[in-house]
Scaffold this motif. Structure first.
Motif, mmCIF file in Angstrom:
data_model
loop_
_atom_site.group_PDB
_atom_site.id
_atom_site.type_symbol
_atom_site.label_atom_id
_atom_site.label_comp_id
_atom_site.label_asym_id
_atom_site.label_seq_id
_atom_site.Cartn_x
_atom_site.Cartn_y
_atom_site.Cartn_z
ATOM 1 N N TRP A 100 56.260 -84.147 45.868
ATOM 2 C CA TRP A 100 55.856 -83.859 44.493
ATOM 3 C C TRP A 100 56.712 -84.667 43.532
ATOM 4 O O TRP A 100 57.893 -84.861 43.768
ATOM 5 C CB TRP A 100 56.020 -82.368 44.192
ATOM 6 C CG TRP A 100 55.235 -81.477 45.100
ATOM 7 C CD1 TRP A 100 55.585 -81.077 46.353
ATOM 8 C CD2 TRP A 100 53.959 -80.893 44.834
ATOM 9 N NE1 TRP A 100 54.617 -80.276 46.892
ATOM 10 C CE2 TRP A 100 53.608 -80.140 45.979
ATOM 11 C CE3 TRP A 100 53.089 -80.925 43.744
ATOM 12 C CZ2 TRP A 100 52.425 -79.433 46.047
ATOM 13 C CZ3 TRP A 100 51.912 -80.225 43.818
ATOM 14 C CH2 TRP A 100 51.570 -79.483 44.955
ATOM 15 N N GLU A 155 53.724 -81.208 28.144
ATOM 16 C CA GLU A 155 53.729 -80.112 29.112
ATOM 17 C C GLU A 155 52.796 -80.409 30.284
ATOM 18 O O GLU A 155 53.116 -80.132 31.443
ATOM 19 C CB GLU A 155 53.326 -78.811 28.439
ATOM 20 C CG GLU A 155 53.438 -77.599 29.355
ATOM 21 C CD GLU A 155 53.220 -76.285 28.627
ATOM 22 O OE1 GLU A 155 53.507 -75.232 29.219
ATOM 23 O OE2 GLU A 155 52.761 -76.318 27.465
ATOM 24 N N LYS A 156 51.641 -81.015 29.978
ATOM 25 C CA LYS A 156 50.703 -81.357 31.041
ATOM 26 C C LYS A 156 51.247 -82.493 31.901
ATOM 27 O O LYS A 156 51.147 -82.476 33.125
ATOM 28 C CB LYS A 156 49.353 -81.737 30.434
ATOM 29 C CG LYS A 156 48.618 -80.563 29.795
ATOM 30 C CD LYS A 156 47.269 -80.970 29.272
ATOM 31 C CE LYS A 156 46.537 -79.785 28.642
ATOM 32 N NZ LYS A 156 46.178 -78.771 29.636
ATOM 33 N N CYS A 182 54.322 -83.196 32.378
ATOM 34 C CA CYS A 182 55.523 -82.767 33.096
ATOM 35 C C CYS A 182 55.247 -81.679 34.142
ATOM 36 O O CYS A 182 56.182 -81.166 34.758
ATOM 37 C CB CYS A 182 56.570 -82.271 32.098
ATOM 38 S SG CYS A 182 57.183 -83.572 31.006
ATOM 39 N N THR A 183 53.997 -81.307 34.315
ATOM 40 C CA THR A 183 53.653 -80.390 35.400
ATOM 41 C C THR A 183 53.721 -81.151 36.718
ATOM 42 O O THR A 183 53.065 -82.195 36.865
ATOM 43 C CB THR A 183 52.242 -79.814 35.207
ATOM 44 O OG1 THR A 183 52.195 -79.097 33.970
ATOM 45 C CG2 THR A 183 51.877 -78.880 36.346
ATOM 46 N N PHE A 235 53.105 -82.960 40.044
ATOM 47 C CA PHE A 235 51.868 -83.296 40.735
ATOM 48 C C PHE A 235 52.189 -83.873 42.110
ATOM 49 O O PHE A 235 53.231 -84.494 42.315
ATOM 50 C CB PHE A 235 51.007 -84.266 39.920
ATOM 51 C CG PHE A 235 51.645 -85.604 39.667
ATOM 52 C CD1 PHE A 235 51.469 -86.653 40.554
ATOM 53 C CD2 PHE A 235 52.399 -85.820 38.527
ATOM 54 C CE1 PHE A 235 52.042 -87.885 40.318
ATOM 55 C CE2 PHE A 235 52.977 -87.060 38.273
ATOM 56 C CZ PHE A 235 52.795 -88.091 39.170
ATOM 57 N N ARG A 285 58.179 -84.668 39.764
ATOM 58 C CA ARG A 285 58.423 -83.793 38.612
ATOM 59 C C ARG A 285 59.102 -84.614 37.514
ATOM 60 O O ARG A 285 60.132 -85.250 37.753
ATOM 61 C CB ARG A 285 59.290 -82.605 39.009
ATOM 62 C CG ARG A 285 59.636 -81.696 37.825
ATOM 63 C CD ARG A 285 60.222 -80.382 38.290
ATOM 64 N NE ARG A 285 61.459 -80.536 39.027
ATOM 65 C CZ ARG A 285 62.060 -79.543 39.684
ATOM 66 N NH1 ARG A 285 61.509 -78.349 39.708
ATOM 67 N NH2 ARG A 285 63.190 -79.749 40.343
ATOM 68 N N GLN A 295 55.128 -76.718 46.082
ATOM 69 C CA GLN A 295 55.097 -77.205 44.704
ATOM 70 C C GLN A 295 56.250 -76.610 43.894
ATOM 71 O O GLN A 295 56.400 -75.393 43.818
ATOM 72 C CB GLN A 295 53.772 -76.843 44.030
ATOM 73 C CG GLN A 295 53.668 -77.356 42.596
ATOM 74 C CD GLN A 295 52.308 -77.076 41.988
ATOM 75 O OE1 GLN A 295 51.448 -76.471 42.620
ATOM 76 N NE2 GLN A 295 52.101 -77.508 40.750
ATOM 77 N N GLU A 323 58.644 -75.682 40.526
ATOM 78 C CA GLU A 323 58.375 -75.220 39.167
ATOM 79 C C GLU A 323 58.621 -76.346 38.170
ATOM 80 O O GLU A 323 59.448 -77.226 38.393
ATOM 81 C CB GLU A 323 59.286 -74.036 38.817
ATOM 82 C CG GLU A 323 59.015 -72.787 39.639
ATOM 83 C CD GLU A 323 59.922 -71.632 39.229
ATOM 84 O OE1 GLU A 323 60.789 -71.854 38.355
ATOM 85 O OE2 GLU A 323 59.754 -70.531 39.759
ATOM 86 N N ALA A 324 57.880 -76.309 37.072
ATOM 87 C CA ALA A 324 58.088 -77.295 36.011
ATOM 88 C C ALA A 324 59.403 -77.008 35.301
ATOM 89 O O ALA A 324 59.824 -75.854 35.180
ATOM 90 C CB ALA A 324 56.932 -77.258 35.020
#
Length: 468
Positions: free
Chosen positions: A231, A216-217, A219-220, A222, A233, A268, A270-271
């Motif tokens: 960005w 999850e971290k 796949c956030t 950046f 993803r 940014q 969304e994940a």
């Protein structure tokens, strides 16, 4: 005073106009396409995640689960036995020297209280004799290790019991030594001990929460570039895993992730991480390298500035018929790049060319294939400045319509390297790796930037030290 007739004045003005050193060129601008939303297509990436966990971490987790009273069976009616087992000291888990790389050895200091009922029930009359044993010793167990449905599973076998004190039995309220009776009684509870160890390790070694938390971290989304507001993803598709294996004091597990890497320009995003859709698929073997497909973004504004510098100080033409390019602007339309050249000289105005972007792997440059004047520009040049429409001049211009993306490629590689140098997505988990040379894949056009997709091969290792 001599008078100039109207006819003579007209002829004079016409002659002066014909002798003018420059002509104004009025061309139609090919308007850029709108390519919103700015989501770029990318090929799936495969990331190998060989995970190593110290047996000491498994030991610590097992000790945190098994504390004090670790087993209790108060029902004597089902099997004529009641058992209470307490852990007397820290459990030790290590590689089994008799079966290295296959089994783990567990040393469990314990105290047990056993009530064993002997007798029968006939004609409604209960004829029972209940004996109570007190045991204090160290049990040694051996366990086969496997991974099933995200969990570390063990198949534990009772190996031996060494007494710290002579086993006793309560007789008339007093503890009487009964070593000769206790050893046969061990068979009554050893399966309970085996199950307790297996259950504790399974409960403490459920990797799913840790793996999903780390994913999850990772796949956030950046930010890769402040300038282009780009960005990255990562969207997991599938997770793979081999069987667990032991090596020295490490528990080894090869995992891999098939994912999509999307580059998005703007705010940014969304994940796209959904833990409920992540399934662990067993496989026999996973390659030891990663293949990452990422995007090197070149904005049209940035590329235009580079190409404007390429044209600086150069003249195009021959004799007295020459022009210089003062500014370059590029954009995309109908899968082609439009290149606008602001020219000064014998012709003043803007000429428009178009062509297909290509990549030179040796010079790491973007250039434009089949470059030609757009239809309206070509028509206007044929009428007003046919010399400028000649193929030789166009070819010389084409040589300057190029720019290097070396810096973009290095920035993309640098962004990846950040996540391969002792990166810790969560406490106790560390990611390290290295990358090989980058390889160009393809070019995709948007309404703001040209995206050069590249492939990077390398290796990744995930170590767990102090798992919580």
């Amino acid at each position: 005073m001599r008078k100039i007739s109207f006819i003579n004045l007209f002829i004079t003005l016409t002659f002066l106009a014909g002798c003018s050193t420059s002509q104004k060129l009025a061309t139609l601008k090919p308007e850029p396409d709108d390519a919103s939303p700015l989501i770029y297509e990318s090929n799936p990436s495969f990331i190998n995640l060989p995970i190593s966990i110290k047996l000491n971490d498994i030991q610590n987790q097992t000790n945190s689960v098994l504390n004090g009273l670790i087993y209790e069976d108060n029902n004597i009616e089902d099997d004529d036995i009641e058992i209470k087992i307490w852990k007397q000291g820290p459990i030790i888990i290590q590689n089994d020297p008799e079966n290295r790389d296959k089994k783990i050895k567990t040393i469990l200091p314990l105290k047990a209280n056993i009530k064993y009922r002997i007798g029968t029930k006939k004609l409604g009359i209960e004829l029972y004799d209940t004996r109570e044993f007190n045991l204090n010793g160290v049990i040694t167990l051996s366990s086969e290790v496997a991974l099933t449905n995200w969990k570390l599973n063990t198949k534990t076998e009772f190996k031996s019991l060494d007494w710290n004190e002579s086993p006793t039995m309560t007789v008339f309220g007093k503890n009487m030594p009964i070593t000769y009776l206790a050893n046969p009684a061990i068979s009554a509870f050893k399966s309970k001990i085996e199950k307790s160890i297996d259950d504790a390790i399974e409960k403490s070694m459920d990797f799913k929460p840790n793996v999903l938390a780390a994913l999850e971290k990772i796949c956030t989304p950046f930010q890769m570039s402040d300038t282009y507001e780009s960005w990255l993803r990562i969207v997991p598709v599938e997770i793979y895993s081999t069987n667990a294996k032991l090596k020295n004091d490490l528990f080894l597990l090869d995992m891999g992730m098939k994912c999509n890497m999307e580059t998005i320009v703007g705010k940014q995003p969304e994940a796209k991480f959904n833990p409920n859709k992540i399934v662990l698929k067993p496989v026999v073997k996973i390659p030891n390298q990663i293949t990452a497909n990422i995007a090197a973004i070149s904005s049209y504004t940035d590329a235009s500035k580079i190409m404007t510098k390429n044209f600086a100080g150069q003249e195009f033409g021959s004799g007295s018929k020459k022009v210089t390019v003062k500014n370059v602007e590029i954009w995309h339309k109908d899968s082609k790049m439009v290149i606008a050249l602001d020219v000064l000289g014998n012709v003043n105005g803007t000429i428009y060319l178009n062509g297909f972007p290509k990549y030179n792997s040796q010079t790491k440059e973007i250039y434009f294939d089949k470059l030609d004047y757009v239809l309206d520009t070509k028509s206007k040049l044929m009428l007003t400045a046919n010399w400028l429409a000649q193929g030789l001049i166009l070819k010389k211009m084409q040589e300057n319509c190029r720019y290097s993306i070396q810096q973009n490629l290095e920035e993309g590689k640098k962004s990846m390297a950040t996540y391969l140098k002792n990166y810790s997505p969560m406490p106790g988990v560390f990611v390290n790796g290295k990358m090989e040379d980058i390889q160009f894949d393809k070019i995709q056009l948007t309404n703001q930037a040209m995206i050069a997709f590249i492939k990077i091969n390398g290796t990744v290792n995930v170590s767990v030290d102090g798992l919580k």
